[in-house]
Scaffold this active site. Structure first.
Site, short mmCIF file in Angstrom:
data_model
loop_
_atom_site.label_atom_id
_atom_site.label_comp_id
_atom_site.label_asym_id
_atom_site.label_seq_id
_atom_site.Cartn_x
_atom_site.Cartn_y
_atom_site.Cartn_z
N SER A 1 8.76 2.23 -5.43
CA SER A 1 7.92 3.21 -4.76
C SER A 1 6.90 2.48 -3.89
CB SER A 1 7.17 4.07 -5.79
OG SER A 1 6.22 4.91 -5.17
N LYS B 1 5.28 1.20 -11.38
CA LYS B 1 6.05 0.85 -10.19
C LYS B 1 5.70 -0.55 -9.69
CE LYS B 1 8.73 4.42 -9.74
NZ LYS B 1 10.21 4.28 -9.85
N TYR C 1 1.63 5.87 -13.13
CA TYR C 1 2.84 5.77 -12.32
C TYR C 1 2.79 4.53 -11.44
CZ TYR C 1 6.26 6.99 -8.69
OH TYR C 1 7.32 6.97 -7.81
#
Length: 295
Positions: free
Chosen positions: A144, A161, A157
């Site tokens: 990402s 990532k 998150y």
């Protein structure tokens, strides 16, 4: 990897979003499909929309190494080889705009279990067998833009990532050092019109947060709705991923929109400066182009 017809693709997180789009595109390329997701009903819906008899479905929690090993065993048992592995499954814990100290241990375990361990488990269960076979292949890891920038939002998150980025770079370096015929592409999406922010629907019961899932503040929800309305589709992103695989391209960013933020962070590190971050609110007020881009 340019020849896809008759070869086998394994795709995790294939029940929706980018994973489902990758499955449709791989099918159009004439590939055998091994599709994995924690939600079997979503997988069955994807498979029903693909006109191909060469599909195997596996309900798989990618955070569980034994489940991923069973996925690999099932792929080789059904099709005899795996040429393309897409470690694509990903989740975002709810309450994306809360501070890092407000996330529960269960949030961290869930996000890292899927977003980091899912990649590691895929590598461990598939890469040694692909190497032993000695035939050309490719691995696509979905990371990402969040793995290259920082800030307050989506801290769990983003951290997972960042880990996925480092793992994928190590995978690439390790395969190159051995002159292996296996390419690596790291897909780095920005905003994509998927259901990833509805991932709470698939959170395992034992990892439910004791604090519940906080709702987004109305002003942030309105901004998010606007951003996602103008985001590229999963099909556009899947096409970019396959283009990267064909070109043996490592970094595949789905947009140039975030280049400034990536460069700003990298330059601050090199200059030993304190970081500066743009908020989502600042982005919505014009510091980034929110119109849908041609990609």
């Amino acid at each position: 990897m340019r020849d896809f017809k008759g070869r086998t693709a394994v795709i995790t997180g294939a029940g929706s979003g980018i994973g489902a789009a990758l499955a449709h595109l791989a099918a159009r390329e004439g590939m055998n499909l091994v599709l994995a997701d924690i939600n079997l009903a979503d997988l069955e819906a994807v498979a029903a929309a693909i006109d191909s008899p060469a599909i195997a479905l596996h309900r798989t929690d990618v955070a569980d190494p034994e489940a991923v090993q069973a996925l690999a065993d099932g792929a080789w048992s059904r099709f005899g080889e795996v040429s393309l592995l897409c470690n694509n499954a990903g989740v975002v814990p709810g309450g994306r705009h809360r501070p890092v100290w407000d996330y529960a241990p269960e949030d961290w375990r869930w996000a890292f279990g899927v977003n980091m361990d899912g990649v590691v488990n895929g590598i461990r269960s598939f890469v040694p067998r692909m190497l032993a076979e000695g035939r050309p292949g490719h691995i696509l890891n979905t990371a990402s833009v969040a793995g290259f920038v920082s800030g307050e939002g989506s801290a769990v998150y983003g951290a997972s990532k960042h880990a996925a980025v480092r793992i994928t770079e190590a995978l690439y370096a390790g395969l190159r050092a051995r002159n292996a015929p296996i390419g690596v592409t790291m897909l780095c999406p920005g905003l994509v019109a998927t259901r990833i922010y509805e991932a709470e629907r698939s959170r395992p019961a034992h990892l439910q947060s004791p604090f519940g899932q906080p709702a987004e503040a109305p002003e942030f929800q309105a901004i998010s709705d606007n951003l996602f309305q103008n985001a590229p589709s999963p099909e556009e992103v899947a096409a970019q991923a396959f283009d990267g695989i064909r070109k043996d391209q490592f970094y595949v960013f789905t947009s140039a929109r975030y280049d400034g933020a990536i460069a700003q962070r990298a330059q601050a590190i090199v200059n030993r400066e304190n970081p500066q971050f743009d908020s989502l609110m600042a982005l919505s007020e014009g510091k980034a182009d929110l119109d849908k881009e041609k990609i």
